[in-house]
Write an enzyme that holds these catalytic residues in place. Structure first.
Site, PDB file in Angstrom:
ATOM      1  N   LYS A  38      51.536  30.980  31.758  1.00  0.00           N
ATOM      2  CA  LYS A  38      50.888  32.014  32.573  1.00  0.00           C
ATOM      3  C   LYS A  38      49.879  32.809  31.735  1.00  0.00           C
ATOM      4  O   LYS A  38      49.927  32.751  30.500  1.00  0.00           O
ATOM      5  CB  LYS A  38      51.957  32.940  33.161  1.00  0.00           C
ATOM      6  N   ARG A 136      64.053  42.587  38.897  1.00  0.00           N
ATOM      7  CA  ARG A 136      62.703  42.268  39.363  1.00  0.00           C
ATOM      8  C   ARG A 136      62.876  41.315  40.540  1.00  0.00           C
ATOM      9  O   ARG A 136      63.444  41.704  41.541  1.00  0.00           O
ATOM     10  CB  ARG A 136      61.888  41.696  38.186  1.00  0.00           C
ATOM     11  N   TYR A 268      32.832  57.444  17.036  1.00  0.00           N
ATOM     12  CA  TYR A 268      33.014  58.395  18.140  1.00  0.00           C
ATOM     13  C   TYR A 268      34.104  59.419  17.856  1.00  0.00           C
ATOM     14  O   TYR A 268      35.192  59.070  17.386  1.00  0.00           O
ATOM     15  CB  TYR A 268      33.418  57.657  19.423  1.00  0.00           C
ATOM     16  N   MET A 316      33.448  49.567  21.653  1.00  0.00           N
ATOM     17  CA  MET A 316      33.552  48.418  22.557  1.00  0.00           C
ATOM     18  C   MET A 316      33.260  47.095  21.856  1.00  0.00           C
ATOM     19  O   MET A 316      33.957  46.110  22.069  1.00  0.00           O
ATOM     20  CB  MET A 316      32.617  48.606  23.755  1.00  0.00           C
TER      21      MET A 316
HETATM   22  C1  PLP Z   1      57.170  34.907  31.197  1.00  0.00           C
HETATM   23  C2  PLP Z   1      58.447  34.301  31.561  1.00  0.00           C
HETATM   24  C3  PLP Z   1      59.152  33.485  30.670  1.00  0.00           C
HETATM   25  C4  PLP Z   1      58.710  33.266  29.241  1.00  0.00           C
HETATM   26  O1  PLP Z   1      59.045  34.383  28.459  1.00  0.00           O
HETATM   27  P1  PLP Z   1      58.933  34.353  26.853  1.00  0.00           P
HETATM   28  O2  PLP Z   1      59.566  35.609  26.432  1.00  0.00           O
HETATM   29  O3  PLP Z   1      57.479  34.324  26.542  1.00  0.00           O
HETATM   30  O4  PLP Z   1      59.626  33.145  26.400  1.00  0.00           O
HETATM   31  C5  PLP Z   1      60.299  32.867  31.119  1.00  0.00           C
HETATM   32  N1  PLP Z   1      60.754  33.063  32.384  1.00  0.00           N
HETATM   33  C6  PLP Z   1      60.112  33.865  33.256  1.00  0.00           C
HETATM   34  C7  PLP Z   1      60.668  34.041  34.618  1.00  0.00           C
HETATM   35  C8  PLP Z   1      58.948  34.506  32.878  1.00  0.00           C
HETATM   36  O5  PLP Z   1      58.328  35.303  33.748  1.00  0.00           O
END
Ligand code: PLP
Length: 380
Positions: A38, A136, A268, A316
């Protein structure tokens, strides 16, 4: 003409391959690997990383949205893609037509997929997410069996897996055990009801390191694939860190060097003023590249093998380093923000501390304008 980058990330594909092999070796035969790619493969570049992982023996891809799923599909066809987030109602059609495995936490979501599967004349494999304490996504574990049974009775839906997610595997052994026991309770209920579901999984990277008895038949490593061990209160054995190779380096150049007298304010807001005569270098990276402003007056970089302090506010596109201790410096010299130069090394965990964040956020903060340059046997 040779291409010149002002600020760039080098990704070592061979390192990624080695990391995946180490994970496979660690979890052992019979445990599938769902590599998590991701957020543009944690900022490493989704397409190149997906290709490398396909060549290196990953089983499944974990993504956060359907664009990422499409990008993985465009690289190679034979891999299952698990959408880790919940699909929006308007995305259901898209997920089904692209054969992306959705994560389901409720009956209404399951209904939508069943109806869409029927419409498209497909059998849709789904995975059910169980909340054991992450808070979650997921059906609360006490209601999991009910949802699983409900999904099993829907037309054209196949429950391909159940999974949960640890909230604190790197920090809190006790709470992780509680989550584990809740998940085991669901697995026990399934066994009692003689319900067989092909996949069960719980472990992210921290789980792989710290919870060796919850590999089940799949694990979901993200950070480990990129060569980084999630840091927390629980101790990680050194030999683990020695096996993993950080894949990403972040670099820029020196563009301008000058001497300044004592009492000269820098950048800055003048949060830094020279106490004595010093030499500073202007560097070709800033927060517009993802070198976060939170590192102002705190972070360090490596120039000519020496650690140098970042002085004044990071801007930046440029920042300033104290290079008083670096002789023979010229415009165009390479600067390491993350990585190794000479005998010095700055790893992403150290930078994360300066930025007041975690390695995950450092990686995903590296912006679009920073080209990713691939190295290693598999680089295209
Ligand atoms: C992002 C994610 C992972 C991977 O997590 P890491 O800590 O990077 O290994 C695994 N399972 C779910 C559901 C995630 O959202």
């Amino acid at each position: 003409m040779e291409k010149i980058y002002r600020c760039w990330a080098e990704v070592d594909l061979e390192a990624l391959r080695q990391n995946l092999l180490w994970i496979k070796h660690t979890v052992g035969k019979g445990v599938k690997i769902a590599t998590v790619v991701k957020a543009d493969a944690y900022g490493h570049g989704l397409k190149q990383i997906a290709a490398l992982l396909m060549q290196s023996g990953t089983d499944v891809f974990g993504v956060a949205n359907l664009n990422e799923a499409e990008a993985v599909r465009s690289i190679g066809k034979g891999w299952q893609i698990l959408m880790l987030g919940a699909c929006l109602p308007k995305e259901v059609h898209w997920a089904v037509s692209d054969d992306v495995m959705p994560t389901i936490s409720s009956k209404p979501e399951a209904d939508l997929f069943s109806a869409e599967a029927k419409r498209q004349g497909k059998i849709v494999k789904i995975q059910i997410k169980i909340d054991t304490g992450m808070g979650r996504l997921g059906v609360w574990y006490e209601n999991a069996l009910d949802l699983i049974n409900y999904c099993r009775n829907l037309a054209q839906i196949k429950v391909a897996g159940i999974f949960t997610h640890f909230s604190s595997a790197e920090d809190d052994k006790k709470f992780t055990q509680l989550q584990k026991n809740r998940f085991l309770k669901v697995l026990g209920e399934l066994k009692k009801a003689k319900i067989k579901i092909p996949l069960a999984h719980s472990n992210n990277s921290a789980g792989i390191i710290h919870e060796k008895d919850t590999y089940f038949n799949m694990v979901r490593p993200g950070l480990l694939v990129y060569g980084i061990v999630p840091k927390g209160k629980r101790r990680t054995k050194n030999d683990i860190k020695n096996h993993l190779i950080p894949a990403l380096s972040f670099k820029c150049h020196v563009s301008y060097i000058k001497e300044i007298p004592a009492g000269t304010p820098i950048s800055y807001g003048h949060i830094f003023t020279s106490k004595k005569r010093m030499k500073v270098a202007i560097l070709t990276a800033g927060y517009g590249d993802g070198y976060l402003r939170a590192g102002s007056n705190k972070a360090q970089v490596i120039i000519k093998g020496k650690r140098c302090n970042v002085v004044g506010r990071i801007t930046m596109d440029q920042m300033i380093a104290d290079v008083s201790a670096v002789p023979d410096l010229s415009p165009g010299d390479e600067v390491v923000l993350i990585g190794t130069q000479g005998n010095e090394k700055i790893d992403v965990c150290e930078i994360a501390e300066w930025f007041g964040t975690i390695p995950y956020e450092v990686f995903t903060s590296i912006t679009y304008r920073v080209p990713r340059i691939y190295r290693g046997a598999y680089a295209a």
